[in-house]
Scaffold this active site. Structure first.
Site, mmCIF file in Angstrom:
data_model
loop_
_atom_site.group_PDB
_atom_site.id
_atom_site.type_symbol
_atom_site.label_atom_id
_atom_site.label_comp_id
_atom_site.label_asym_id
_atom_site.label_seq_id
_atom_site.Cartn_x
_atom_site.Cartn_y
_atom_site.Cartn_z
ATOM 1 N N LYS A 157 41.429 41.603 41.187
ATOM 2 C CA LYS A 157 40.497 40.943 40.265
ATOM 3 C C LYS A 157 40.163 39.536 40.748
ATOM 4 C CE LYS A 157 41.537 39.022 36.318
ATOM 5 N NZ LYS A 157 40.780 37.723 36.388
ATOM 6 N N VAL A 210 42.982 46.394 37.297
ATOM 7 C CA VAL A 210 43.274 47.271 36.160
ATOM 8 C C VAL A 210 42.340 46.879 35.016
ATOM 9 C CG1 VAL A 210 45.020 47.998 34.480
ATOM 10 C CG2 VAL A 210 45.654 47.602 36.867
ATOM 11 N N HIS A 268 49.405 43.113 35.501
ATOM 12 C CA HIS A 268 50.606 42.583 36.154
ATOM 13 C C HIS A 268 51.671 43.666 36.313
ATOM 14 C CE1 HIS A 268 48.992 38.762 34.252
ATOM 15 N NE2 HIS A 268 49.115 38.410 35.516
ATOM 16 N N LEU A 296 51.801 38.124 30.714
ATOM 17 C CA LEU A 296 51.645 39.362 31.470
ATOM 18 C C LEU A 296 50.946 40.454 30.672
ATOM 19 C CD1 LEU A 296 55.155 39.531 33.180
ATOM 20 C CD2 LEU A 296 53.087 38.358 33.951
ATOM 21 N N MET A 335 41.336 43.396 32.981
ATOM 22 C CA MET A 335 42.447 42.763 32.278
ATOM 23 C C MET A 335 42.663 41.358 32.814
ATOM 24 S SD MET A 335 45.240 45.712 31.562
ATOM 25 C CE MET A 335 44.815 47.079 30.464
ATOM 26 N N SER A 336 42.872 40.422 31.882
ATOM 27 C CA SER A 336 43.077 39.021 32.233
ATOM 28 C C SER A 336 43.903 38.365 31.141
ATOM 29 C CB SER A 336 41.728 38.298 32.363
ATOM 30 O OG SER A 336 41.906 36.894 32.427
ATOM 31 N N SER A 337 44.757 37.437 31.529
ATOM 32 C CA SER A 337 45.523 36.687 30.526
ATOM 33 C C SER A 337 44.606 35.893 29.614
ATOM 34 C CB SER A 337 46.513 35.756 31.230
ATOM 35 O OG SER A 337 47.433 36.494 32.008
ATOM 36 N N GLY A 378 52.473 34.181 34.260
ATOM 37 C CA GLY A 378 52.948 34.652 32.966
ATOM 38 C C GLY A 378 51.817 35.214 32.126
#
Length: 282
Positions: free
Chosen positions: A152, A179, A40, A36, A187-189, A34
Site C-alpha cells: 500500500k 489488503v 499488518h 494494527l 486497510m490503513s491505521s 502500531g
C-alpha cells in the site's frame, strides 16, 4: 497462545535476534507504527511462513511527521496490538521509547534515494529522510534475515529497497500485496479517522484505480487520458487531491506514453484524513 516477549531496550532486542540466528534460526521483522489491522496481520503471517522467529516493531516515528501532520493524534493502541500479535504467534515485539531511538544530541540522518524525490517526497518534505533513518536504525537493532512490508505504501517500499541495495544492507525485503476491506478500501491505521460519510467517499480511491486498470487493459496508453479518468472519479468525492498519476514502477517517472508494467498512485484527502493507494498495471 504464547505471549510475545516485549523489548524496550535496543541492546536486549539485538542480542535476542543474534542468539536466534546463531542457533540457525531464520528471523523475520515487520516494522509498524502500531494501530494494527488485518493488513499488518497478513505481514506477520507472511513472515511466519518463511521464518522460524518473527519480530514486530511498534514505534510511531516522530522524524517522518511534519509539524502540521498527525503525530500527536496518531492512534496508539499498544495493548490491543500486543493481543493481536500474540494471537498470530509473534515471538517478540520491539516497542522502544522515543529517547531510545533518538537520544539527546541525535543528529545523524539518512539521505533518501532519488526515488524519494517525487510524489510523497514533494508533498511531505523530509518524510522519507525520517523513514530511511528509522528503518536503517531498526535494521541495526533487529538484524533479521528478512523484513516484510506492505505494497500500500508503494513509494516507501521502493525507497527502502533502494536504500538496502545502495547501502549493501544484509537483509532481504519482502513486499506483500495490499489488503483491502470487502468493498475495496485499502486497510490503513488512519481509516479510524473517517466518519461514515467520509468512509463512503473514500471508496473513490479504489474505484479510480480500477478505472485506470480498465483503461490500460483496454489499450489506452495516454498517461494524460488515464489520469484524467482517475480524477473524474475522485473529484466529486474527495476534498483534495495531492496526486493521481501513472508512473514507471522502478523510477516513478511519468512518461507521456504508458509502458507496461506501470503503477497508478493516488494521494487524496477525505475530510481531514489523508489517504494513499496504488495499483499495479500489467
Amino acid at each position: 497462545m504464547t505471549e510475545p516477549t516485549i523489548f524496550r531496550d535496543p541492546d536486549a532486542m539485538r542480542n535476542w535476534v543474534l542468539e536466534r540466528r546463531a542457533a540457525g534460526e531464520r528471523v523475520g521483522v515487520v516494522p509498524t507504527m502500531g494501530a494494527l489491522h488485518a493488513g499488518h496481520v497478513s505481514l506477520i503471517t507472511a513472515a511466519r511462513e518463511t521464518c522460524d522467529r518473527t519480530v514486530a516493531t511498534i514505534f510511531v516515528n516522530p522524524t517522518q511527521f511534519a509539524p502540521h501532520e498527525d503525530l500527536a493524534k496518531y492512534p496508539r493502541t499498544f495493548e490491543q496490538d500486543r493481543a493481536r500479535l500474540a494471537e498470530v504467534g509473534t515471538d517478540a515485539i520491539f516497542a522502544p521509547p522515543v529517547e531510545a531511538m533518538y537520544p539527546a544530541g541525535f543528529s545523524t540522518y539518512v539521505e533518501p534515494p532519488s526515488v524519494a524525490a517525487s510524489l510523497e517526497g514533494t508533498i511531505r518534505p523530509g518524510h522519507f529522510r525520517g523513514v530511511c533513518t528509522v528503518v536503517l536504525k531498526l535494521f541495526q537493532i533487529v538484524p533479521a534475515d528478512v523484513a516484510v512490508f506492505g505494497a500500500k505504501d508503494f513509494q516507501q517500499a521502493l525507497v527502502i529497497r533502494r536504500m538496502v541495495r545502495d547501502l549493501a544492507l544484509p537483509i532481504e525485503i519482502d513486499v506483500r500485496p495490499t489488503v483491502r476491506e470487502p468493498d475495496g478500501l485499502a486497510m490503513s491505521s488512519r481509516n479510524v479517522y473517517l466518519s461514515p460519510d467520509e468512509r463512503r467517499r473514500a471508496l473513490a480511491l479504489s474505484r479510480a484505480l480500477a478505472e485506470a486498470a480498465h483503461r490500460v487493459a483496454s489499450g489506452e496508453r495516454s498517461r494524460t487520458a488515464v489520469e484524467q479518468a482517475m480524477r473524474a472519479i475522485l473529484e466529486p468525492e474527495v476534498d483534495s487531491i495531492d496526486y493521481a498519476v501513472v508512473a514507471e514502477p522502478e523510477s516513478l517517472e511519468c512518461p507521456a506514453r504508458i509502458e507496461l508494467p506501470a503503477v497508478a498512485l493516488i494521494a487524496a484527502r477525505v475530510g481531514s484524513t489523508r489517504l494513499i493507494d496504488n495499483r499495479r498495471l500489467d
